[in-house]
Design a protein around this motif. Structure first.
Motif, PDB file in Angstrom:
ATOM      1  N   ASN A 254       0.827  -1.208   0.000  1.00  0.00           N
ATOM      2  CA  ASN A 254       0.000   0.000   0.000  1.00  0.00           C
ATOM      3  C   ASN A 254       0.861   1.258   0.000  1.00  0.00           C
ATOM      4  O   ASN A 254       0.546   2.248  -0.671  1.00  0.00           O
ATOM      5  N   ILE A 255       1.955   1.212   0.771  1.00  0.00           N
ATOM      6  CA  ILE A 255       2.881   2.346   0.799  1.00  0.00           C
ATOM      7  C   ILE A 255       3.514   2.543  -0.574  1.00  0.00           C
ATOM      8  O   ILE A 255       3.635   3.671  -1.075  1.00  0.00           O
ATOM      9  N   GLU A 256       3.897   1.433  -1.187  1.00  0.00           N
ATOM     10  CA  GLU A 256       4.522   1.487  -2.512  1.00  0.00           C
ATOM     11  C   GLU A 256       3.572   2.082  -3.550  1.00  0.00           C
ATOM     12  O   GLU A 256       3.961   2.913  -4.368  1.00  0.00           O
ATOM     13  N   LEU A 263       5.132  10.105  -6.474  1.00  0.00           N
ATOM     14  CA  LEU A 263       6.415  10.370  -7.140  1.00  0.00           C
ATOM     15  C   LEU A 263       6.356  10.240  -8.651  1.00  0.00           C
ATOM     16  O   LEU A 263       7.296  10.639  -9.349  1.00  0.00           O
ATOM     17  N   LYS A 264       5.260   9.638  -9.132  1.00  0.00           N
ATOM     18  CA  LYS A 264       5.084   9.456 -10.589  1.00  0.00           C
ATOM     19  C   LYS A 264       6.200   8.610 -11.190  1.00  0.00           C
ATOM     20  O   LYS A 264       6.631   8.833 -12.323  1.00  0.00           O
ATOM     21  N   THR A 265       6.697   7.666 -10.419  1.00  0.00           N
ATOM     22  CA  THR A 265       7.734   6.747 -10.908  1.00  0.00           C
ATOM     23  C   THR A 265       7.408   5.338 -10.435  1.00  0.00           C
ATOM     24  O   THR A 265       6.617   5.138  -9.511  1.00  0.00           O
ATOM     25  N   GLY A 266       8.068   4.356 -11.060  1.00  0.00           N
ATOM     26  CA  GLY A 266       7.899   2.980 -10.639  1.00  0.00           C
ATOM     27  C   GLY A 266       8.647   2.702  -9.349  1.00  0.00           C
ATOM     28  O   GLY A 266       9.529   3.479  -8.955  1.00  0.00           O
ATOM     29  N   PRO A 267       8.324   1.609  -8.657  1.00  0.00           N
ATOM     30  CA  PRO A 267       8.955   1.282  -7.382  1.00  0.00           C
ATOM     31  C   PRO A 267      10.478   1.248  -7.423  1.00  0.00           C
ATOM     32  O   PRO A 267      11.131   1.660  -6.470  1.00  0.00           O
ATOM     33  N   ASP A 268      11.054   0.769  -8.532  1.00  0.00           N
ATOM     34  CA  ASP A 268      12.507   0.667  -8.617  1.00  0.00           C
ATOM     35  C   ASP A 268      13.197   2.027  -8.630  1.00  0.00           C
ATOM     36  O   ASP A 268      14.400   2.125  -8.372  1.00  0.00           O
ATOM     37  N   ASP A 269      12.439   3.076  -8.951  1.00  0.00           N
ATOM     38  CA  ASP A 269      13.024   4.421  -9.044  1.00  0.00           C
ATOM     39  C   ASP A 269      12.691   5.290  -7.840  1.00  0.00           C
ATOM     40  O   ASP A 269      13.022   6.484  -7.817  1.00  0.00           O
ATOM     41  N   HIS A 270      12.035   4.731  -6.817  1.00  0.00           N
ATOM     42  CA  HIS A 270      11.603   5.537  -5.672  1.00  0.00           C
ATOM     43  C   HIS A 270      12.770   6.159  -4.911  1.00  0.00           C
ATOM     44  O   HIS A 270      12.713   7.323  -4.529  1.00  0.00           O
ATOM     45  N   VAL A 271      13.820   5.401  -4.669  1.00  0.00           N
ATOM     46  CA  VAL A 271      14.952   5.916  -3.897  1.00  0.00           C
ATOM     47  C   VAL A 271      15.592   7.101  -4.612  1.00  0.00           C
ATOM     48  O   VAL A 271      15.877   8.143  -4.002  1.00  0.00           O
TER      49      VAL A 271
END
Length: 412
Positions: A254-256, A263-271
């Motif tokens: 849910n956080i993801e 952030l308008k990005t995929g999970p791999d780009d969150h950091v």
């Protein structure tokens, strides 16, 4: 005595009789504060509700339709605290809160498995453990656990779960040859038994009073969340078992999903996205602080250049800090001016500065502090602090302004 919950941890309902019911009080923490509840202590002939022990919290449930708020051990019996009295001798049906019970079974059996393999693989003995409301901890007798060791341990643990290893419970007399004397150390001298042994086939055998699963497959999965430094050269290992892992995964999912939206990005780009945002925010904060300092100087200069400025200056600004107010006070000649400055929400908490001739500031400071319900101190003509409420700011301003009129009139 072994209770019914210990003989069959999977039993959800049980019929027994009331042996005694006595008025009692229970102290429990509610929202961080201890409260005392009036009720009754009930002893049953036997119980399917586990009393707290062995590091495992007590069960919740019902006796008839009466909620059980606490279960504790008393001698070889269990005391059930309830809010309504029960008739002695009556037959009652006891129901266990199964979701809570099964969760405790998973965490407790999981702890036995983790502790056994941590010792087998690395020689790390377990010195204590805690079954927490959301996650549990094992205290290991080692200075640290390396990340690679943690990975090996987690893989070995889940391999045993996939192998469907049986878990058996035995009740043994204290003089039974199967009872290892080292395991009975710490028992009272007059302990007569029986001793309850929990055996994870081929992996571990431990004396334990808690409720456990019948097969490691019922643990579903174990996730080791990490370690941190413990007390006296120990290491605390945090873990989740079974349904807690599923809830943890759902929460993280849910956080993801929320982060993807924000952030308008995929999970791999969150950091990477968060790192860029933090750098942007720091730059904006630095720019904002610089502008705020420049504004403070301009505000002070504007006052000084006003031919009708008088001997009193007051200002409130929602956005600001102590440095913003100090710049203004330093730029204005406080020997000739009484200054009252505040920053923060208009009727909420904030910061304040009172500056001027040292005698006047020393006299007014405590009054200002009281009116703003704040904390602070002052010296050399500067009094500053935190205000819990700026609701009376206008009154303080009027007080300081009136004082300035009398002060500088006398000086003239």
């Amino acid at each position: 005595m072994a209770f019914q919950c210990q003989r069959d941890s999977y039993m959800k309902e049980f019929v027994t009789s009331v042996e005694s019911c006595r008025p009692a009080e229970l102290k429990q923490e509610v929202n961080g504060k201890m409260q005392t509840f009036k009720g009754f202590n009930v002893m049953l002939q036997d119980t399917v509700l586990f009393p707290e022990g062995g590091g495992q919290p007590d069960d919740h449930g019902l006796i008839g339709d009466v909620p059980v708020l606490r279960v504790t051990r008393q001698g070889d019996g269990a005391v059930h605290f309830v809010s309504s009295p029960l008739e002695e001798g009556q037959e009652v049906q006891v129901k266990v809160d199964w979701e809570r019970r099964f969760d405790h079974m998973q965490q407790h059996s999981g702890q036995h498995l983790i502790s056994a393999l941590a010792e087998t693989l690395f020689g790390y003995k377990t010195t204590s453990w805690e079954l927490g409301r959301q996650r549990s901890n094992i205290e290991l007798d080692t200075l640290s656990v390396k990340p690679a060791q943690l990975q090996v341990l987690e893989e070995a643990i889940n391999e045993k779960i996939r192998a469907h290893v049986p878990v058996n419970v035995q009740l043994l007399s204290i003089d039974d040859p199967a009872v290892d004397k080292t395991q009975t150390q710490g028992l009272p001298d007059d302990f007569a038994g029986p001793i309850r042994m929990v055996n994870i086939e081929g992996i571990d055998a431990n004396m334990c009073c808690g409720t456990h699963v019948a097969n490691l497959s019922h643990l579903q999965v174990i996730k080791l969340l990490g370690t941190e430094k413990g007390k006296k050269n120990k290491t605390n290992l945090t873990f989740l078992v079974g349904n807690r892992v599923l809830k943890y995964a759902e929460k993280k999912n849910n956080i993801e999903r929320s982060l993807v939206s924000l952030l308008k990005t995929g999970p791999d780009d969150h950091v990477e996205a968060v790192d860029k945002l933090q750098k942007s925010v720091k730059l904006l904060q630095k720019t904002n602080l610089s502008l705020l300092r420049d504004m403070a100087v301009l505000i002070a200069q504007n006052f000084k250049n006003n031919p009708q400025r008088g001997n009193f200056f007051s200002l409130h600004k929602k956005d600001g800090d102590n440095e913003f107010m100090r710049i203004i006070a330093n730029e204005i000649n406080t020997e000739e001016t009484l200054i009252f400055l505040t920053v923060g929400e208009e009727k909420g908490p904030g910061l304040f500065v009172l500056a001027g001739p040292s005698g006047a500031v020393a006299e007014l400071g405590p009054q200002v502090l009281e009116m703003l319900k704040g904390k602070g101190a002052g010296k050399n003509g500067l009094f500053q602090g935190k205000a819990n409420s700026l609701a009376r700011r206008a009154e303080v301003e009027a007080l300081v302004q009136q004082h300035s009129k009398h002060l500088f009139k006398r000086e003239e």
